[in-house]
Design an enzyme around this catalytic site. Structure first.
Site: not given
Length: 452
Positions: A42, A47, A50, A176, A436, A441
């Site tokens: 990782c 991760c 990346k 992925y 908002h 939302e």
């Protein structure tokens, strides 16, 4: 028998370091061995670097969007060497942090290749150490299929250290990692082709997510080739690679990147000197408390082949440390409703059941979907759309799955994962007031089910 250590951990990746640190904090005598780099996949070739490259690739779009907001830019230039150098510096900093975490927690760090001599003995750098418990956390390793010319291909291990950005890249795979690196190379300016041997990539993800991402990647100029696979790779005298597909078509490229699966890293580990058995897929077989068939040896993380995610390995490492050395705090790892993200461009965030799995499990479901152009893009000519989706049990109203494709999908879905874990119903979502104007939302304003 008196042992040198209460726990000996082989592998200083996320899971191993977590187990070692907390076991030492609970008062155990702990050692950990690492032969490559502190922090494991990782931190070093997974991760963390990346996502740094994903950030770098996204600037291409940021520059393109800026003019719509009144910014006048010169012609952007990109320097791969600068990005890699800065990435390397950050990874070195993190390596140092991991070292300090271990040392400051009282863990003995052995740097070298550890090998099991017997169920209670580890040999490293010519010395032998005994332990009451041995934890294997050696992780996984990318693999390239055995085809002619496989030596000309690279994997994620090498991609982070390429001396220069290839002008043309062929990415092979449909998981992925393949999708993320195809986005990275494409975003940084390489002519990118992605090959996948099945009909559609990201098998196991919700069908709406897979189709939506396919459409958005095509908009961004990615050359997606489904039902395509490589027969051989040949290197020409000028360094160009000729990729021959099984269909007979030949693609000229400068780099072939394989992301077609990972295997458990068990090389020269000495498992044959113990009673540890492997499952049918070659991973270490363990029970619900991570004990192997050899009572003194445990295993966690990618090497057991369950859920290959860093946070899962961390949870497994914590569970082992607590069960062995602080049992009053022990609780099993809950593998239900694990959220995850794919850092493609655009991102994917997902938690819970897909439509397909929910139906297979016998649920009568309602699907709520929304596809819209994010507000940030309304002043630009970019036509990218965001997808948000809820999968709801029609009988109980419980939200079974939450899926998103769009900017910051992982950040948004992480919060919604808490709601799903707490058993939120669609009514709870409906009664939650949105913030908002935000994209997030939309998840609390979905009102009309999608008709089948």
């Amino acid at each position: 028998m008196a042992f040198d250590f209460d726990l000996y951990v082989i592998g200083a990746g996320s899971g191993g370091v977590r187990a070692a640190r907390f076991a030492a904090g609970f008062g155990a005598r702990v050692a950990i061995a690492e032969s490559r780099y502190l922090g494991g996949t990782c931190v070093n070739v997974g991760c963390v670097p990346k996502k740094l490259l994903v950030y770098g690739a996204h600037f291409h779009e940021d520059f393109e969007q800026a003019s719509g907001f009144g910014w006048t830019l010169g012609t952007p230039g990109f320097d791969w060497a600068t990005l890699i150098a800065n990435k390397n510096r950050e990874i070195e900093r993190l390596n140092g942090i991991y070292r300090n975490l271990l040392v400051n927690s009282g863990v003995t760090l052995h740097e070298g290749h550890a090998r099991l001599v017997d169920p209670h003995t580890v040999e490293i750098n010519g010395q032998r150490h005994t332990a009451e418990h041995i934890l294997v956390a050696t992780g996984g390793w990318p693999q390239v299929p055995d085809i002619p010319g496989k030596e000309h291909a690279i994997t994620s291990n090498e991609a982070f250290f390429l001396p220069e950005l290839p002008r043309r890249v062929v990415v092979v795979g449909g998981g992925y990692i393949a999708v993320e690196f195809a986005s990275i190379f494409n975003g940084l300016g390489a002519q990118t082709t992605q090959l996948y041997r099945r009909d559609l990539f990201l098998r196991g993800f919700d069908g709406s997510v897979r189709e939506h991402l396919r459409d958005e990647l095509i908009k961004k100029g990615l050359d997606l080739r489904f039902n395509a696979d490589i027969a051989r790779i040949d290197k020409r005298d000028d360094g160009t690679l000729n990729v021959t597909l099984k269909s007979g078509e030949i693609i000229e490229t400068d780099c072939v990147f394989y992301a077609t699966g990972r295997r458990p890293m068990l090389d020269n580990l000495g498992l044959e000197n113990t009673g540890v058995t492997l499952n049918e897929d070659g991973f270490i077989a363990v029970d619900d408390e991570y004990r192997s068939s050899e009572p003194s040896i445990l295993a966690i993380g990618d090497v057991i082949g369950r859920v290959p995610l860093t946070p899962v390995a961390l949870a497994e490492g914590m569970a082992v440390a607590r069960r062995l050395f602080k049992p009053e705090e022990y609780r099993k790892v809950d593998y239900d409703l694990i959220p995850t993200a794919v850092f493609s461009l655009p991102n994917i965030g997902t938690v819970g059941l897909t439509t397909e799995v929910a139906i297979e499990a016998g649920h009568r479901i309602k699907r709520f979907e929304s596809r819209f152009r994010p507000m940030k893009l309304t002043l630009t000519g970019i036509q990218e759309k965001t997808l948000m989706k809820l999968v709801v049990d029609a009988d109980t109203d419980r939200v079974l799955g939450c899926h998103m494709v769009g900017p910051d999908a992982g950040e948004i879905v992480q919060g919604l994962a808490v709601a799903l874990k707490a058993g939120a119903t669609k009514q709870v979502f409906d009664e939650t007031i949105g913030i908002h104007p935000t994209a997030a939302e939309e998840f609390v304003t979905l009102r009309t089910p999608v008709q089948d």
